[in-house]
Design an enzyme around this catalytic site. Structure first.
Site: not given
Ligand code: GDP
Ligand code: IMO
Ligand code: MG
Length: 447
Positions: A13, A16, A41, A224
């Protein structure tokens, strides 16, 4: 500059999605190489927010071919729902390509993820319950079912029958649960999902290599993050794939010599969802799974923790769970630089530090009386690590509307320069708000 990787450097988090969307402007392909719909995302474009779980974050651009690589685990029902959401919102997902070698998440995997977590009780990992771990476990055990099997009903049914026998026995005998009907699963996957996904299923390795051979720019979007990596993260409090940059090689079928730019995404502070060690964690006044208890924390610590959660809106994109907050940890980042061979850093959410009197950066740990500047490899040492902080002056001028590096308040610039000096990698991009246009390119003139 053919191949670029965008990788999370903390516990996920970091933003990205936002930076992938931004950099995608100059790309031809954007490729997901691991994870599944445990990812969330967020992209904010013209005030509209998109939360993507499986589709690569380049999908909003017409010129991009979005690719889901072989290393991803795919729940076809979720992928179809995401494509429908995009269509409804005026985005055309028809260019999406899905690797035939990606593994399918089945209802068994989701059910087992939930049951295993429940059995672990207070020792649970706090997974997203999307079936990620059980699907990768079946892949490694060589009993998984792949996307290409959707195109061959006989093979799909035969593999499912074998798997169902084993999974239903586990459901009944280990967890005292009713079996799941493989005929129902086959009907849904073969009759509803397969026809819908068939036009998207492709040999994505060839697709990526042909693009690279044409000299096109390919961006690999990590899900991740480094410390959730199965091999390099804070095991067992990790996910079941390899988010590190090296995961691109296996998860998309590209040799390491192609990768020449690795952008590490880091928040200006740190968050973590789920359980596991977190040396710079701050207590908060409300509860977060695995979070630091507030009883023994002082009021100033709780005020800061609450600031990060509330001002930073630190609630999970996928699960809505409250994230655990903490100060920036340069010890972790040094390790992330090594593990990913980062060439640059994108720092997000600098705006969330606005208004703080001082900002802290963890520069070392005290581990059982010894000062260390690199991540201890022994997990117990990480649990025992006490952060050593440098405290820097904060800034009062909001950074949200800044569009060039030289317009940042001097204290904010000093903070970024300090991070660079600590980790030895240049900060080239800085997020100053959630919007696509809210970023600063450091070292570049005004936009
Ligand atoms: P990802 O999983 O790494 O893509 O990150 P998430 O989307 O789960 O979480 C990042 C959150 O921060 C999202 O809500 C983004 O819209 C938001 N965000 C990203 N960059 C910035 C930034 O620079 N400032 C602020 N205020 N929010 C940001
Ligand atoms: P993005 O891509 C943050 C965490 C879960 C849990 C652990 C294992 O949005 O950064 P899993 O369901 O993968 O087996 O859960 O990993 N986790 C994430 N945390 N961001 C993510 O993705 C995550 N994906 C998984 O909270 O602790
Ligand atoms: Mg996320």
């Amino acid at each position: 500059m053919p191949a670029t990787v965008m990788v999370g450097t903390q516990w996920g988090d970091e933003g990205k999605g936002k930076f992938t969307d931004l950099v995608a402007k100059e790309m031809h392909l954007v490729v997901r190489y691991q994870g599944g719909h445990n990812a969330g995302h967020t992209l904010v474009v013209d005030g509209q927010s998109f939360a993507l779980q499986l589709c690569p974050s380049g999908i909003l651009y017409d010129h991009i071919t979005p690719v889901i690589g072989n290393g991803v685990v795919v729940d076809p029902r979720v992928l179809i729902a995401e494509m429908d959401m995009l269509i409804e919102r005026g985005v055309d997902p028809s260019r999406l390509r899905l690797s035939g070698n990606a593994h399918l998440i089945l209802p068994y995997h989701q059910e087992l993820d939930r049951l295993i977590e429940r059995r672990l009780g207070s020792r649970k990992l706090g997974t997203t319950k999307r079936g990620i771990g059980p699907t990768y476990a079946d892949k490694a055990s060589r009993v998984g079912i792949r996307v290409q099997d959707l195109l061959d009903p006989d093979i799909f049914r035969a593999k499912l029958e074998l798997l169902a026998r084993e999974k239903n026995a586990v459901l009944a005998k280990v967890f005292n649960q009713l079996p799941l009907d493989p005929h129902e699963i086959a009907a849904e996957y073969l009759e509803i999902c397969a026809p819908r996904l068939a036009p998207h299923i492709a040999d994505t390795v060839t697709l990526v290599h042909e693009a690279l051979e044409r000299g096109e720019n390919v961006l690999f979007e990590g899900a991740q993050a480094t410390f959730l990596d199965l091999d390099h993260g804070t095991y067992p409090f990790v996910t079941s794939s390899n988010p590190v940059a090296g995961g691109v090689c296996t998860g998309a079928g590209v040799g390491p010599r192609y990768i020449d730019r690795v952008i590490g995404v880091a928040k200006a502070y740190v968050t973590r969802v789920g359980t596991g060690p977190f040396p710079t964690e701050l207590a908060i006044s409300t509860e977060a799974i695995g979070g630091k208890p507030a009883e023994h924390a002082d009021q100033e610590e709780i005020r800061l923790g609450d600031h990060f959660v509330e001002v930073g809106r630190e609630y999970g994109t996928v699960t809505g769970r409250r994230r655990r907050p903490g100060w920036f940890d340069a010890v972790m980042l040094r390790q992330a630089v090594r593990l990913n061979s980062l060439s640059e850093l994108a720092i997000t959410k600098l705006d969330i530090l606005d208004g703080l009197d001082t900002v802290k950066v963890c520069v070392a740990y005290d581990v059982n009386g010894e000062r260390v500047t690199h991540l201890p490899y022994h997990q117990s040492d990480l649990h025992a690590a006490v952060p050593v902080y440098e405290e820097l002056p904060g800034w009062k001028t909001p950074v949200a509307s800044v569009t060039a590096g030289d317009q940042l308040p001097p204290e904010a610039e000093a903070y970024l320069a300090f991070l660079e000096s600590q980790v030895g990698v240049p900060v080239t991009l800085v997020g100053v708000g959630p919007g696509r246009e809210q970023f600063v390119q450091r070292g570049a003139a005004s936009r």
